[in-house]
Write an enzyme that holds these catalytic residues in place. Structure first.
Site, PDB file in Angstrom:
ATOM      1  N   ASP A  97      28.795  46.854  -9.281  1.00  0.00           N
ATOM      2  CA  ASP A  97      28.212  45.642  -8.707  1.00  0.00           C
ATOM      3  C   ASP A  97      26.874  45.917  -8.009  1.00  0.00           C
ATOM      4  O   ASP A  97      26.275  45.046  -7.434  1.00  0.00           O
ATOM      5  CB  ASP A  97      29.202  44.953  -7.758  1.00  0.00           C
ATOM      6  CG  ASP A  97      29.652  45.872  -6.636  1.00  0.00           C
ATOM      7  OD1 ASP A  97      29.494  47.102  -6.783  1.00  0.00           O
ATOM      8  OD2 ASP A  97      30.157  45.369  -5.633  1.00  0.00           O
ATOM      9  N   GLU A  98      26.408  47.149  -8.089  1.00  0.00           N
ATOM     10  CA  GLU A  98      25.128  47.471  -7.476  1.00  0.00           C
ATOM     11  C   GLU A  98      24.060  47.557  -8.559  1.00  0.00           C
ATOM     12  O   GLU A  98      24.357  47.811  -9.716  1.00  0.00           O
ATOM     13  CB  GLU A  98      25.219  48.799  -6.726  1.00  0.00           C
ATOM     14  CG  GLU A  98      26.007  48.665  -5.446  1.00  0.00           C
ATOM     15  CD  GLU A  98      25.971  49.943  -4.632  1.00  0.00           C
ATOM     16  OE1 GLU A  98      24.864  50.359  -4.239  1.00  0.00           O
ATOM     17  OE2 GLU A  98      27.028  50.518  -4.394  1.00  0.00           O
TER      18      GLU A  98
END
Ligand SMILES: [Zn+2]
Ligand SMILES: [Zn+2]
Length: 117
Positions: A97-98
């Protein structure tokens, strides 16, 4: 976490002959850890984290540009030799999710570095 049944001291996990045992630092009492409980102990957890396949991928790929790497001219400079022609590529190195990390490699001296997006 396990406490000594004899004296109540907090026992420390220790590896003896390849087996995981809890040892009391005060009275020396030893208790073997059942294989089922091993997964949950802090010791084996640390070992697992240190050898995740994901981390190995990061180390290898950071030094080898993928075929999709693009040649950039004039926009980025090599911090080592000042050459302005570099290979650039993106890679997902951290949690999914980064944002992916941007890598650069100098076409002249081979210096590779990263820039967080
Ligand atoms: Zn004890
Ligand atoms: Zn360079």
């Amino acid at each position: 976490m396990k406490f000594c049944p004899r004296c109540g001291t907090l026992m420390r996990p220790k590896s003896i002959n390849g087996k995981l045992v809890f040892v009391c630092p005060k009275c020396g009492y030893e208790e073997e850890v059942p294989s089922k409980a091993r997964v949950a102990t802090p010791l084996s957890f640390t070992e697992r984290v240190a050898h995740t396949p994901k981390e190995r991928i990061i180390v290898v790929d950071a030094n080898a540009p993928p075929p999709t790497a693009q040649v950039l001219k004039g926009s980025v400079r090599c911090p080592r030799c000042g050459n302005d022609e570099v290979l650039a590529w993106m890679m997902q190195t951290r949690a999914a999710d980064e944002p992916p990390t941007r890598f650069y490699r100098c076409t002249k001296c081979g210096y590779t570095w990263r820039e967080y997006a």
